[in-house]
Design an enzyme around this catalytic site. Structure first.
Site, short mmCIF file in Angstrom:
data_model
loop_
_atom_site.label_atom_id
_atom_site.label_comp_id
_atom_site.label_asym_id
_atom_site.label_seq_id
_atom_site.Cartn_x
_atom_site.Cartn_y
_atom_site.Cartn_z
N ARG A 99 -0.66 -4.66 -6.50
CA ARG A 99 -0.19 -6.05 -6.61
C ARG A 99 1.10 -6.07 -7.41
O ARG A 99 1.14 -5.59 -8.54
CB ARG A 99 -1.22 -6.93 -7.31
CG ARG A 99 -2.59 -6.96 -6.68
CD ARG A 99 -3.48 -7.98 -7.38
NE ARG A 99 -4.87 -7.77 -7.06
CZ ARG A 99 -5.75 -7.18 -7.86
NH1 ARG A 99 -5.37 -6.78 -9.07
NH2 ARG A 99 -7.00 -7.02 -7.48
N HIS B 168 0.86 -1.19 0.00
CA HIS B 168 0.00 0.00 0.00
C HIS B 168 0.89 1.24 0.00
O HIS B 168 1.95 1.26 0.64
CB HIS B 168 -0.92 0.00 1.21
CG HIS B 168 -1.68 -1.27 1.39
ND1 HIS B 168 -2.54 -1.76 0.44
CD2 HIS B 168 -1.69 -2.18 2.40
CE1 HIS B 168 -3.06 -2.91 0.86
NE2 HIS B 168 -2.57 -3.17 2.06
N GLU C 239 -2.30 -0.74 8.24
CA GLU C 239 -3.26 -1.72 8.76
C GLU C 239 -2.58 -2.61 9.80
O GLU C 239 -1.38 -2.53 10.02
CB GLU C 239 -3.81 -2.57 7.62
CG GLU C 239 -2.76 -3.41 6.91
CD GLU C 239 -3.27 -4.05 5.62
OE1 GLU C 239 -4.30 -3.62 5.11
OE2 GLU C 239 -2.60 -4.98 5.13
#
Length: 313
Positions: free
Chosen positions: A195, A101, A117
């Protein structure tokens, strides 16, 4: 006020499964498709948590945050347009893509949103692996070459955790959840994922899923070598500018309330069962928003909970 509960949003994923049916006795939207994510608390333009019961039944989380902030959430909270965190349950029956991210300082230039996260392992198969960070000594040049020859897996550090373990994933940390995990994820309100490698497989539409190699290489922290699962600091599993997550163990009859009486918290029932003053029961797998000033919740059995709060300003 009584706790506020929301209708989960189930997301089909090529790597997902149906473990939520038996582990949490959930009713999935159909009888066949793989569901990899259950979005439990979300306020995004295209995805909204909707209140299931009580005086706010039918209202969205965005409505509560926009029009009922002080009465539900309290005071001195971030002045954000949307509720600033997103909470999910992930059911990984196959490996997720190796991904990253974007960091705060790069996200806008990459047309994305930053996303920090954390993961809490609710359940996992023996030997299941998380892929987090790089193996010692892997350089950017080594990693770029591995993308070209399809050997990215060999460059990423693998960990085999146990149920109850947790790990913090800051923006920029290369990561992937391997097959065999049920995970509670607490994150910034973002849906940007780059990705870099997807195990050379096809998506649910029969086509290879899109990769984001340029954005990934710009975002990856190439000094992040072989991180370990986190060690709790007492009850605290993670504290960052975006959220604070504590884990608490409750004996039968013990109660839990908001850490700050003037503010809310979100509670995830990892195991056991809680009961409200209004005698509503919240079994294992429940997620609830405990408004500020709400009465304490009582454990009707030995229980473990996650309690998530926002930093005050």
């Amino acid at each position: 006020m009584e706790p506020i509960t929301f209708e989960p949003l189930y997301m089909q994923r090529v790597w997902g499964g149906r473990k939520l049916e038996n582990f949490y006795s959930r009713e999935l939207p159909d009888a066949e498709n793989p569901y990899g994510e259950s979005w439990e608390v979300v306020d995004r333009e295209g995805e909204q948590s909707i209140v299931t019961a009580g005086p706010y039944a039918g209202k969205s989380l965005h409505d509560l945050w926009t029009n009922h902030r002080s009465e539900v959430f309290g005071e001195n909270l971030p002045d954000s347009e949307r509720f600033p965190i997103l909470i999910k349950v992930l059911d990984a029956r196959d490996d997720l893509s190796i991904q990253v991210h974007p960091p705060v300082d790069l996200a806008a230039s990459l047309n994305g949103e930053p996303k920090t996260e954390m993961w809490v392992i609710a359940d996992c198969d023996p030997g299941a692996k998380l892929y987090v960070g790089l193996k010692n000594g892997v350089s950017r040049e080594d990693f770029e070459k591995s993308i070209q020859d399809g050997t990215v897996e060999d460059k990423v550090h693998a960990i085999s955790p146990n149920p109850g373990d947790s790990i913090f994933i800051p923006s920029g940390r290369l990561h992937a959840i391997g097959a065999g995990f049920l995970i509670h994820e607490i994150q910034q309100n973002s849906d940007t994922t780059y990705r870099v490698f997807d195990w050379n497989r096809q998506g649910l539409d029969g086509k290879p899923r899109e990769l984001h190699v340029v954005q990934s290489l710009a975002s990856i922290d190439f000094d992040d070598f072989e991180p370990t699962m986190d060690t709790p600091d007492g009850d605290n599993l993670a504290t960052c500018p975006y959220f604070k997550t504590d884990r608490k163990s409750l004996h039968t009859g013990q109660t839990v309330t908001n850490p700050s009486p003037g503010n809310f918290s979100i509670i995830s029932v990892v195991d056991g069962c809680l009961k409200s003053a209004g005698r509503r029961e919240f079994p294992m797998g429940s997620f609830l928003l405990l408004p500020h000033g709400a009465d304490p919740l009582e454990a009707t059995d030995s229980s473990t909970i996650l309690q998530i709060t926002l930093p005050t300003v």
